[in-house]
Design a protein around this motif. Structure first.
Motif, PDB file in Angstrom:
ATOM      1  N   GLN A   4      12.549  47.354  15.171  1.00 55.82           N
ATOM      2  CA  GLN A   4      12.746  45.905  15.066  1.00 55.82           C
ATOM      3  C   GLN A   4      11.503  45.238  14.477  1.00 55.82           C
ATOM      4  O   GLN A   4      11.606  44.365  13.604  1.00 55.82           O
ATOM      5  N   VAL A   5      10.332  45.636  14.944  1.00 59.73           N
ATOM      6  CA  VAL A   5       9.084  45.079  14.413  1.00 59.73           C
ATOM      7  C   VAL A   5       8.956  45.407  12.930  1.00 59.73           C
ATOM      8  O   VAL A   5       8.531  44.570  12.126  1.00 59.73           O
ATOM      9  N   PHE A   6       9.344  46.628  12.564  1.00 63.75           N
ATOM     10  CA  PHE A   6       9.280  47.019  11.160  1.00 63.75           C
ATOM     11  C   PHE A   6      10.105  46.068  10.307  1.00 63.75           C
ATOM     12  O   PHE A   6       9.625  45.561   9.293  1.00 63.75           O
ATOM     13  N   ARG A   7      11.353  45.821  10.716  1.00 64.48           N
ATOM     14  CA  ARG A   7      12.222  44.942   9.946  1.00 64.48           C
ATOM     15  C   ARG A   7      11.657  43.521   9.878  1.00 64.48           C
ATOM     16  O   ARG A   7      11.746  42.849   8.861  1.00 64.48           O
ATOM     17  N   GLU A   8      11.077  43.071  10.976  1.00 58.97           N
ATOM     18  CA  GLU A   8      10.601  41.690  11.034  1.00 58.97           C
ATOM     19  C   GLU A   8       9.264  41.499  10.331  1.00 58.97           C
ATOM     20  O   GLU A   8       9.005  40.438   9.762  1.00 58.97           O
ATOM     21  N   GLU A   9       8.411  42.525  10.382  1.00 64.79           N
ATOM     22  CA  GLU A   9       7.022  42.340   9.948  1.00 64.79           C
ATOM     23  C   GLU A   9       6.668  43.028   8.635  1.00 64.79           C
ATOM     24  O   GLU A   9       5.630  42.710   8.053  1.00 64.79           O
ATOM     25  N   TRP A  10       7.497  43.969   8.168  1.00 66.15           N
ATOM     26  CA  TRP A  10       7.121  44.720   6.964  1.00 66.15           C
ATOM     27  C   TRP A  10       6.797  43.794   5.801  1.00 66.15           C
ATOM     28  O   TRP A  10       5.763  43.941   5.149  1.00 66.15           O
ATOM     29  N   GLY A  11       7.676  42.846   5.515  1.00 66.56           N
ATOM     30  CA  GLY A  11       7.462  41.953   4.378  1.00 66.56           C
ATOM     31  C   GLY A  11       6.176  41.159   4.509  1.00 66.56           C
ATOM     32  O   GLY A  11       5.426  40.999   3.530  1.00 66.56           O
ATOM     33  N   ARG A  12       5.903  40.645   5.710  1.00 62.79           N
ATOM     34  CA  ARG A  12       4.676  39.867   5.914  1.00 62.79           C
ATOM     35  C   ARG A  12       3.432  40.733   5.720  1.00 62.79           C
ATOM     36  O   ARG A  12       2.468  40.340   5.057  1.00 62.79           O
ATOM     37  N   VAL A  13       3.449  41.927   6.340  1.00 64.68           N
ATOM     38  CA  VAL A  13       2.289  42.813   6.256  1.00 64.68           C
ATOM     39  C   VAL A  13       2.051  43.237   4.807  1.00 64.68           C
ATOM     40  O   VAL A  13       0.922  43.169   4.305  1.00 64.68           O
ATOM     41  N   LEU A  14       3.109  43.664   4.125  1.00 67.25           N
ATOM     42  CA  LEU A  14       2.947  44.132   2.753  1.00 67.25           C
ATOM     43  C   LEU A  14       2.496  43.005   1.840  1.00 67.25           C
ATOM     44  O   LEU A  14       1.633  43.200   0.963  1.00 67.25           O
ATOM     45  N   ALA A  15       3.070  41.812   2.016  1.00 62.11           N
ATOM     46  CA  ALA A  15       2.679  40.678   1.172  1.00 62.11           C
ATOM     47  C   ALA A  15       1.190  40.385   1.324  1.00 62.11           C
ATOM     48  O   ALA A  15       0.478  40.150   0.340  1.00 62.11           O
ATOM     49  N   ASN A  16       0.709  40.405   2.555  1.00 66.25           N
ATOM     50  CA  ASN A  16      -0.715  40.160   2.779  1.00 66.25           C
ATOM     51  C   ASN A  16      -1.568  41.225   2.117  1.00 66.25           C
ATOM     52  O   ASN A  16      -2.594  40.928   1.491  1.00 66.25           O
ATOM     53  N   LEU A  17      -1.126  42.474   2.193  1.00 68.08           N
ATOM     54  CA  LEU A  17      -1.904  43.570   1.629  1.00 68.08           C
ATOM     55  C   LEU A  17      -1.891  43.548   0.101  1.00 68.08           C
ATOM     56  O   LEU A  17      -2.917  43.823  -0.533  1.00 68.08           O
ATOM     57  N   VAL A  18      -0.731  43.229  -0.495  1.00 72.70           N
ATOM     58  CA  VAL A  18      -0.679  43.151  -1.966  1.00 72.70           C
ATOM     59  C   VAL A  18      -1.602  42.045  -2.453  1.00 72.70           C
ATOM     60  O   VAL A  18      -2.336  42.198  -3.433  1.00 72.70           O
ATOM     61  N   GLY A  19      -1.591  40.904  -1.757  1.00 73.30           N
ATOM     62  CA  GLY A  19      -2.489  39.818  -2.132  1.00 73.30           C
ATOM     63  C   GLY A  19      -3.954  40.191  -1.945  1.00 73.30           C
ATOM     64  O   GLY A  19      -4.818  39.800  -2.734  1.00 73.30           O
TER      65      GLY A  19
END
Length: 398
Positions: A4-19
């Motif tokens: 559940q955390v993966f689905r909810e947080e993956w986009g946020r975490v990856l977006a921060n890391l790409v930036g």
């Protein structure tokens, strides 16, 4: 819990890391390392109060450690000066939500539509490569190459990681919404997981762009259409709207869809998605106000200039004024070779008791159909109209 955390947080975490890193592949590797670490530690130590922040800091640390090991990445040396975050201070750390920048990066016009869709599903939806490949019916290796090419193009072309300037936003936002809606439509034919991903992406857009009417319009449209998901099929067979069991409609999704539509209308900017959502909302009422639905399709046709919209307007006119009026409009559309043109024309001919012509149109639609659900439906329709006539290899005749 971790799923559940993966689905909810993956986009946020990856977006921060790409930036932060400016590199898709390195960001993905760091995010995956962080989630793997969480899978190992959380069952033992407990889930942290702020899982997203914990994952982001851990992923940043993993990326910095790797960059320190890979001294050959000279252009990344600025990262070596970033102090390592301490994990017991994670709960006090806040990070900007950079998902909006990531969405616009994934949907940059220099990328092809297929690449935009695949990259959005991977980066924002968190789908694995094999899941995306399965959704689009291509081998996993093919999809892996597509994703690699897209990431490489983002890097090599220097596609900016930012929201477009205000004067470019309308055209770029339209592309983003089109990608999300395409993902939804891929799931609407039976792939509920893809429909769910599109709904999640739409909700994220609405959260990030609360003043954009078309964003709320798209969310409303998807929710209202998806509310009928369970009623659209019966033992694998397609069920038309008029024949659906309304008790199987999801009333909570209908309510949420209409709330999103109200938010869109309150912004006084009714674009194509807002108008489509209004039409979808009217379809939920019984009896249908076909005159109003036809009028809204007229407005949608004015906004889009789409012959497919004109085809839908003809269907509404047929309900409001009779099949002859609808058929006259269909014959003016000129969409020969389009499956739904032939199936619509066939249905109107069937209602006019012109069985021979109807069977020919249904057969043409069957030739063009790709979905097995639709093929079975069209075969049933052919059997129904041909029950009144004699069937020959070339079609039906009286």
């Amino acid at each position: 819990m971790l799923e559940q955390v993966f689905r909810e947080e993956w986009g946020r975490v990856l977006a921060n890391l790409v930036g932060f890193l400016g590199d898709f592949d390195l960001a993905e590797e760091a995010a995956q390392d962080a989630f793997a670490t969480a899978a190992e530690r959380w069952p033992r130590d407990g889930t942290p109060p702020n899982p997203g922040a914990w994952l982001t800091v851990t992923a940043r640390n993993r990326a910095i450690d790797r960059l320190r090991r890979d001294r050959v990445l000279a252009e990344k040396t600025r990262l070596l000066e970033v102090p390592e975050a301490v994990e017991d201070e994670v709960e006090e750390t806040t990070f900007p939500d950079e998902r909006l920048e990531l969405i616009f990066t994934c949907c940059h016009p220099s990328l092809g539509l297929e690449a935009q869709v695949a990259l959005t599903l991977r980066a924002l939806g968190g789908l694995r490569t094999e899941e995306i490949a399965r959704a689009f019916l291509v081998p996993e290796e093919t999809m892996k190459r597509r994703l690699s090419r897209a990431k490489r193009k983002v890097r090599d072309a220097g596609i900016p990681f930012r929201v477009p300037a205000a004067h470019r936003l309308p055209e770029r936002l339209a592309a983003v919404l089109a990608v999300v809606y395409l993902i939804f439509n891929e799931g609407y034919g039976g792939r509920g997981d893809l429909a769910n991903e599109a709904l999640r992406l739409g909700a994220a857009l609405a959260e990030l762009m609360p003043d954009e009417a078309e964003v709320h319009g798209l969310v409303a449209l998807m929710l209202l259409d998806d509310a009928r998901r369970d009623a659209r099929f019966d033992d694998g067979d397609l069920v038309l709207l008029a024949d659906q069991d309304r008790m199987r409609w999801d009333t909570a999704k209908i309510a949420r869809g209409r709330e999103s539509l109200d938010r869109a209308l309150a912004l006084h900017a009714a674009g194509p998605y807002v108008v489509q959502a209004a039409i979808a909302s009217l379809h939920m009422d019984e009896p249908h106000d076909w005159q109003e639905i036809a009028a809204l399709y007229g407005e949608l046709a004015r906004l889009t200039g789409s012959p497919v919209v004109e085809l839908n307007r003809a269907i509404a006119v047929a309900e409001a004024e009779g099949p002859e009026a609808g058929l006259a409009l269909v014959d003016r559309v000129g969409l020969d070779g389009y499956q739904y043109f032939h199936s619509t024309r066939a249905d109107l001919l069937r209602r006019l008791d012109r069985a021979e012509e109807a069977s020919t149109e249904y057969a043409r639609a069957l030739e063009l159909a790709h979905s097995e659900h639709e093929r079975r439906f069209l075969k049933r329709r052919i059997a129904e109209v041909c029950a009144k006539v004699i069937w020959n290899e070339g079609g039906c005749w009286r």
